[in-house]
Scaffold this motif. Structure first.
Motif, mmCIF file in Angstrom:
data_model
loop_
_atom_site.group_PDB
_atom_site.id
_atom_site.type_symbol
_atom_site.label_atom_id
_atom_site.label_comp_id
_atom_site.label_asym_id
_atom_site.label_seq_id
_atom_site.Cartn_x
_atom_site.Cartn_y
_atom_site.Cartn_z
ATOM 1 N N TYR A 544 67.910 80.009 108.057
ATOM 2 C CA TYR A 544 67.196 79.566 109.496
ATOM 3 C C TYR A 544 65.726 79.609 109.196
ATOM 4 N N PHE A 545 65.184 80.505 108.538
ATOM 5 C CA PHE A 545 63.839 80.584 108.276
ATOM 6 C C PHE A 545 63.289 79.389 107.439
ATOM 7 N N SER A 546 64.129 79.009 106.346
ATOM 8 C CA SER A 546 63.627 78.074 105.402
ATOM 9 C C SER A 546 63.538 76.703 106.294
ATOM 10 N N SER A 547 64.576 76.464 107.425
ATOM 11 C CA SER A 547 64.408 75.353 108.347
ATOM 12 C C SER A 547 63.209 75.388 109.096
ATOM 13 N N VAL A 548 62.923 76.272 109.690
ATOM 14 C CA VAL A 548 61.762 76.443 110.459
ATOM 15 C C VAL A 548 60.349 76.386 109.967
ATOM 16 N N LEU A 549 60.434 76.579 108.501
ATOM 17 C CA LEU A 549 59.320 76.729 107.563
ATOM 18 C C LEU A 549 58.918 74.907 107.439
ATOM 19 N N TYR A 550 60.095 74.297 107.334
ATOM 20 C CA TYR A 550 59.984 72.824 107.074
ATOM 21 C C TYR A 550 59.001 72.296 108.127
ATOM 22 N N LYS A 551 58.936 72.709 109.549
ATOM 23 C CA LYS A 551 57.995 71.977 110.565
ATOM 24 C C LYS A 551 56.699 72.828 110.488
ATOM 25 N N PHE A 552 56.206 73.408 109.547
ATOM 26 C CA PHE A 552 54.886 74.187 109.415
ATOM 27 C C PHE A 552 53.926 73.371 109.982
ATOM 28 N N ASP A 553 53.809 72.316 109.432
ATOM 29 C CA ASP A 553 52.521 71.412 109.829
ATOM 30 C C ASP A 553 52.696 70.832 111.307
ATOM 31 N N LYS A 554 53.789 70.988 111.843
ATOM 32 C CA LYS A 554 54.069 70.394 113.182
ATOM 33 C C LYS A 554 53.859 71.619 114.151
ATOM 34 N N GLY A 555 53.076 72.775 114.167
ATOM 35 C CA GLY A 555 53.250 73.572 115.229
ATOM 36 C C GLY A 555 53.627 75.072 114.511
ATOM 37 N N GLY A 556 54.428 75.034 113.378
ATOM 38 C CA GLY A 556 54.742 76.356 112.801
ATOM 39 C C GLY A 556 53.667 77.245 112.360
#
Length: 794
Positions: A544-556
């Motif tokens: 799950y953490f790897s997935s949310v980091l994928y959107k780091f530049d989109k608000g993460g």
């Protein structure tokens, strides 16, 4: 010079020998209670006369029994005997069924608002950039069902809630639990203290040894030897705290904004700016009512959230029956594998939306101090879990027929006849949802501050029944400012959801890490079960953490930025507190210096009691000589007061004070260690003075019993001396009590590097000047305060 505690020489050669000392005498008599028209001092004196009569009976005993010596007694000894007879302290939670059900009802409004509003945005966040097929919907629904089952239900309700600290939950509660078992604390309040200072009933763990005890001891000893392990443990605890506070920022934003989106049905042309302004207004009102306290807010919000859960549960069942019963196949976990097999990357990216179904899960644990384990479990299993599963199944049934409506799945799946009641309930529920993490934030900041890891802020206890319920004005307004800023900047739930996911998963990973350590060291769980726990929960959380980091530049990036800022503040404050304490230890005054001064300490002794505050629990603080150099006189009675916040949630009142004498008896100098737990309410100056005097009287009357040839005459002589000292103490108290503190300036030493100079001379100094001062936090009245400047070079 501090006197050494003298131990009794017990005769173990004769089984019939009896150990007789003053402690046993005191404890064999009931606690003295003043009768009508009798002062407490007279009641205390009457008790001592009873003890005197008991001593006279020694003459009639056998010679072997008379060989047992009276021992010098200070409150450390008294406490040791009292604790041996007292049952283990447990948090004072409501024990009756009615009280538990009342707490369960309150918890619905305070704890479960956040996770209850997640259906507003989960499917839209999961499929934010594509239209799902029916197999996609079934796969996502299966992921949601098993995520809710594995994490909130199994991990938290059944396992994590057990890792509470005498009824208190949260990251720091787990940290304190570990520190009670092993000496791995990196907190200044608990460092370099003796066993006696830590000998609390609340500090004791009921551990049942089993075949894994040797393994637990090896892990414990390895951690105690490793300074690196201690620092890592503290860093993990601080990171978890920062992530929970991040949850407290993003929960109000996404909950309120997603609910207000339903207003678009009034007119399709309503702009996002208007919706944002409405959301901001709601957030301001929400944070404005926090001052009324969790207790009142919980009772006010609980009925609305209960109606909300019943509402979404019934509508979910309605959608299931009306649209597509076949979505029940999602209870088969094989659809998760089919979902990933169809498009691995898209399925992996969508996990960042699925994780939002568990938002607010950590609130169950972090808010535990407001309620009880049983009440949290009853509310979740009896109402929250079945209603959440029903609403997600209902939305999936609707999306299987109308996949184009995925961006507004919640409101589109709501029947037309109940749309506006549902909208009103959603707005109200979203407001209440924010309460869960706001309450958790208050609780965890209070814990952090008490343990020396957060700058001093004002803490207001809002409930006399439940001491864990607090309100912190400064934190409340900072949260409000941050929420308004995030809502106004992002303007839509998709970007906020990207940021929110990182905070949610980050807290879960920290909780899992600490829980594994507790399972290995304290619970002594079978290694295979621990490995299975890590394999199941740890591995899924990392995915799950790897997935949310994928959107780091989109608000993460936002929650990580907030966490980094908070971590910097907390670590800097903690670092300087540690160095400052070490400086005091290194520069404490030699006891020989005290003896050379004589009974008058080299200056005039004036009537009154002086309370000199210091961090040290042993030795003479350097600030004492500083006072002697700068003041023309010192008080006739001097008490070195050390206030310590220990890594326990609560210290019983009868165990709060530890007293001993400093120097010879005619110096009239004492040491008082005042111990608080991180949930304890700090007593005011007047109450503190009364408690201190009460304990000092008791201490004086029960110390320095020695064996003498003529026991009868010596006991009477001791009693007369003690009563004279008590009378002198009372006379000094009537002359006035003065609080003496050092006004410290902490500076980096000249050979420090540039980073250290910035941290100490600027960052810490800014926080020290702009947060509450020490004497305010100690509730010391200005008229009774004396401060002398003191420089600390670290």
């Amino acid at each position: 010079m501090e006197e050494v505690i003298m131990k009794s020489n017990e005769d173990h050669s004769n089984p019939s020998s009896v150990v007789l000392n003053v402690v046993e005498m005191i404890e064999n008599h009931d606690t003295p209670v003043a009768k009508p028209n009798q002062t407490q001092d007279e009641a205390d004196h009457e008790m001592m006369m009873k003890i005197n009569n008991d001593v006279e009976d020694i003459k009639s005993q056998s010679p072997i029994q008379q060989q047992n010596k009276f021992v010098r007694l200070d409150s450390l000894d008294q406490e040791a005997f009292q604790l041996a007879r007292r049952p283990s302290f447990t948090a004072t939670k409501a024990g009756t069924i009615v009280a538990v059900m009342q707490l369960a009802f309150q918890s619905i409004g305070v704890v479960y608002g956040d996770i209850g509003t997640s259906p507003l945005y989960v499917f839209s966040s999961t499929f934010s950039d594509r239209i799902p097929t029916k197999n996609n919907v079934l796969g996502a629904l299966s992921l949601i069902i098993y995520s809710l089952t594995l994490f909130p239900l199994i991990k938290y309700v059944l396992v994590v809630l057990r890792a509470n600290d005498n009824g208190d939950g949260g990251t720091f509660a787990m940290y304190s639990l570990i520190c009670r078992y092993a000496r791995v604390s990196a907190i200044p309040s608990t460092q370099l203290q003796g066993e006696d200072e830590m000998n609390l009933s609340a500090y004791k763990l009921n551990i049942n040894p089993n075949k894994n005890l040797k393994r637990a001891k090896r892990i414990k000893e390895a951690m105690e030897r490793s300074g690196f392990a201690k620092k890592c443990l503290l860093v993990v605890a601080l990171l978890g705290t920062c992530m929970v506070i991040g949850d407290g920022i993003f929960t109000p934003c996404i909950s309120v904004l997603s609910a207000v989106d339903g207003a678009k049905k009034i007119h399709a042309s309503i702009s996002s700016d208007v919706l944002v302004m409405i959301s901001v207004a709601i957030l301001v009102v929400l944070f404005s009512v926090q001052r009324f306290g969790t207790d009142k807010v919980g009772y006010a919000f609980a009925p609305a959230i209960m109606v909300w859960y019943l509402f979404i549960g019934i509508v979910g069942i309605y959608n299931l029956i009306r649209h597509d019963l076949t979505v029940l196949k999602a209870f088969n976990p094989m659809y998760i594998f089919k979902y990933f097999k169809e498009d691995k990357k898209q399925a992996w990216i969508s996990l960042g939306g699925v994780i939002l179904c568990m938002t607010g899960t950590e609130a169950m644990f972090a808010d535990l101090g407001h309620f009880s384990v049983r009440s949290i479990q009853i509310a979740f299993t009896g109402l929250v879990y079945p209603c959440l599963v029903s609403t997600y199944v209902g939305q999936a049934a609707y999306l299987s027929k109308f996949p184009n409506h995925v961006n507004d799945a919640f409101y589109k799946s709501t029947p037309e006849s109940v749309y506006w009641p549902m909208f009103a309930a959603a707005v109200l529920a979203s407001i209440i949802a924010s309460q869960a993490m706001i309450s958790a934030t208050f609780a965890i900041v209070k814990q952090s501050m008490s343990l020396g890891c957060f700058p001093r802020v004002r803490v207001i206890h809002t409930s006399h029944k439940h001491e864990g319920q607090v309100y912190i004005p400064e934190v409340n307004y900072l949260l409000m400012f941050a929420c308004v800023l995030v809502t106004a900047a992002f303007k839509n739930t998709t970007k906020i959801g990207n940021a929110y996911g990182i905070a949610v998963v980050g807290v879960m990973i920290v909780t899992t890490s600490l829980l594994v350590l507790i399972m290995l060291m304290i619970w002594q769980t079978n290694l295979l079960l621990v490995a299975l726990f890590v394999l199941v929960f740890g591995s899924i959380e990392m995915v799950y953490f790897s997935s949310v980091l994928y959107k780091f530049d989109k608000g993460g990036y936002l929650p990580l930025s907030f966490a980094a800022g908070l971590f910097f503040v907390m670590y800097v404050w903690h670092y300087v507190q540690i160095k400052r304490y070490a400086f005091e230890v290194e520069n404490k005054v030699s006891t020989k210096y005290l003896l050379t001064l004589g009974t008058d300490l080299g200056i005039t002794r004036v009537p009154g009691i002086g309370l000199l505050y210091t961090e040290l629990t042993q030795g003479i603080p350097s600030i004492f000589s500083h006072f002697l150099s700068n003041l023309p006189a010192i008080h006739s009675v001097l008490v070195f007061v050390s206030v310590k916040h220990l890594a326990v949630n609560k210290v019983p009142t009868e165990e709060r004070f530890v007293l001993r004498r400093v120097g010879p008896k005619d110096y009239k100098m004492y040491r008082c260690i005042v111990r608080y737990g991180y949930r304890d309410r700090r007593v005011g100056s007047e109450e503190f003075e009364n408690l201190l005097m009460e304990h000092l009287r008791s201490f004086i009357r029960s110390e320095n019993w020695m064996e003498e040839e003529n026991i009868r005459d010596k006991v009477r002589e001791r009693v007369e001396e003690q009563e004279a000292e008590v009378e002198f103490l009372e006379k000094s108290r009537r002359a006035g009590v003065v609080y003496m503190l050092g006004h410290s300036e902490v500076k980096a030493s000249e050979d420090s590097c540039m980073v250290k100079r910035f941290v100490v001379n600027y960052a810490y100094d800014f926080m020290r000047r702009n947060f509450r001062q020490g004497f305010v936090d100690l509730q010391i009245p200005n008229k009774n305060l004396i401060q002398v400047g003191m420089n600390y070079y670290i």
